[in-house]
Design an enzyme around this catalytic site. Sequence first.
Site, PDB file in Angstrom:
ATOM      1  N   PRO A   1       0.803  -1.210   0.000  1.00  0.00           N
ATOM      2  CA  PRO A   1       0.000   0.000   0.000  1.00  0.00           C
ATOM      3  C   PRO A   1       0.834   1.257   0.000  1.00  0.00           C
ATOM      4  CG  PRO A   1      -0.107  -1.162   2.102  1.00  0.00           C
ATOM      5  CD  PRO A   1       1.024  -1.696   1.349  1.00  0.00           C
ATOM      6  N   GLU A   2       0.417   2.174  -0.818  1.00  0.00           N
ATOM      7  CA  GLU A   2       0.967   3.519  -0.804  1.00  0.00           C
ATOM      8  C   GLU A   2      -0.103   4.423  -0.188  1.00  0.00           C
ATOM      9  OE1 GLU A   2       2.830   4.553  -4.555  1.00  0.00           O
ATOM     10  OE2 GLU A   2       2.916   2.463  -5.148  1.00  0.00           O
TER      11      GLU A   2
ATOM     12  N   HIS B   1      -2.319 -16.374   7.734  1.00  0.00           N
ATOM     13  CA  HIS B   1      -1.730 -15.028   7.834  1.00  0.00           C
ATOM     14  C   HIS B   1      -2.650 -14.000   8.474  1.00  0.00           C
ATOM     15  CE1 HIS B   1       1.238 -16.961   5.377  1.00  0.00           C
ATOM     16  NE2 HIS B   1       0.422 -17.036   4.337  1.00  0.00           N
TER      17      HIS B   1
ATOM     18  N   ARG C   1       3.444 -11.485   4.057  1.00  0.00           N
ATOM     19  CA  ARG C   1       4.895 -11.283   4.086  1.00  0.00           C
ATOM     20  C   ARG C   1       5.407 -10.766   5.425  1.00  0.00           C
ATOM     21  NH1 ARG C   1       6.559  -8.516  -1.545  1.00  0.00           N
ATOM     22  NH2 ARG C   1       8.631  -9.055  -0.836  1.00  0.00           N
TER      23      ARG C   1
ATOM     24  N   ARG D   1      20.877  17.211  -4.532  1.00  0.00           N
ATOM     25  CA  ARG D   1      20.800  15.764  -4.338  1.00  0.00           C
ATOM     26  C   ARG D   1      21.315  15.041  -5.561  1.00  0.00           C
ATOM     27  NH1 ARG D   1      16.387  13.429  -0.474  1.00  0.00           N
ATOM     28  NH2 ARG D   1      17.533  11.640  -1.256  1.00  0.00           N
TER      29      ARG D   1
END
Length: 283
Positions: A2-3, A100, A119, A162
Site C-alpha cells: 500500500p501507498e 496469515h 509477508r 541531491r
Amino acid sequence: MPELPEVETVRRGLEPALAGRVLVRAEARRPDLRFPLPENFSARLQGRRVEALRRRAKYLLLDLDDGHTLICHLGMSGSFRVEDDLPGRFHHARTRLQAHDHVVFETDRGVRITYNDPRRFGFMLLVPQTELEEHKLLRGIGIEPLGNEMNGPFLVSAFAGRATSLKAALLDQGVIAGLGNIYACEALFRAGLSPRRSARTLGSARAGRLAAAIADVLREAVEAGGSSLRDHARTDGELGYFQHSFRVYDRAGQPCLREGCGGTVRRIVQNGRSSFFCPACQR
DNA sequence: ACCAGCTCCTGCTTGC
DNA sequence: TGCAAGCAGGAGCTGG
C-alpha cells in the site's frame, strides 16, 4: 502493497467500524510481524476506546483513550477486513480465520477487524501520544503530498544538491510522505520527466509540473479506492479500481499512452526497484 | 551527511 | 507437469 491512496482507503474503511468504539478483544496470533508486537498486546488494548483514526504518510494511527497511539504499517502485503454477524449487518459476514490472519480485534458492537499480512513486513507499535511526533519512525517524515506544501518551489529546494535520481528522490519518505513505487512512476509519466534524471536538475517549470502530477494522481487514486493488485483489498473485501488507470506502471513493451508519442514503455531497475517509463516523452 | 545495496517474508508468475 | 528463478505496492539497517 500500500501507498498513500491504499492506506487512506483502509483508514476510511476502518473509521466507521472503529472510531468511538471500545475494543472488547485484541488478539495477537503470533508474537511478531516485522518487529515484535507490543508486549501484553491483548491486555493493553482490551477495554480501550479508539478516539480517532488518522493517517500520516503510510502509517495508520489509532488514538486510544489511555493516551497511547497504535501505529500500524501495512508493509507490502498487509490488509484489514471488517466483518460482523449482526442482524441487518452492515459489513461482510464473518469468515473462518485464514492463513496469515495475525491480529484480530473485536469491538463493543460485535464487529471483528482482522489484520492479514502474508509477508509480515507490516508492524504495530504502541507509543505514548506525547512521544508520537518525536518517535524515530515519524519525526523524519516529509510533507503530505495532498496538502498545500506540495508545490514546485518545495520540490526545487528539497531536491537541490541531491545526487540521486528523480525516482529515488520521490521514494524518499523524508521528502514526500506516502509516495511509493507505482505512484512515483505514474507521476513522472504525467509530468513528462525521466526517472533517471538527476533530482537536482529539476527547474521551476518542471518542478511545478511534477508537483501537480503527484497531487493529481494521488487524489484520483484515493477517489478510486486505491489500486488492487494481487492481494490488496479494501476493508470491505471490495477492490479499488485505480489499477485500470495506470498509464505506465507494469506496461513494459506496450505503446506509450501519451497522445502522438508513439514510444514504447520500458522497465529499468533503480535502487533495486522497477521503474516504468517512456524514453521518448519522459526526459 | 548521503547513497545504494541487502534484508526481512510468502506467494504468484515465468521460463526451461 | 515440475522446479527454480524472478518478481512484488516498503523501509530499516549497514557499510562505503
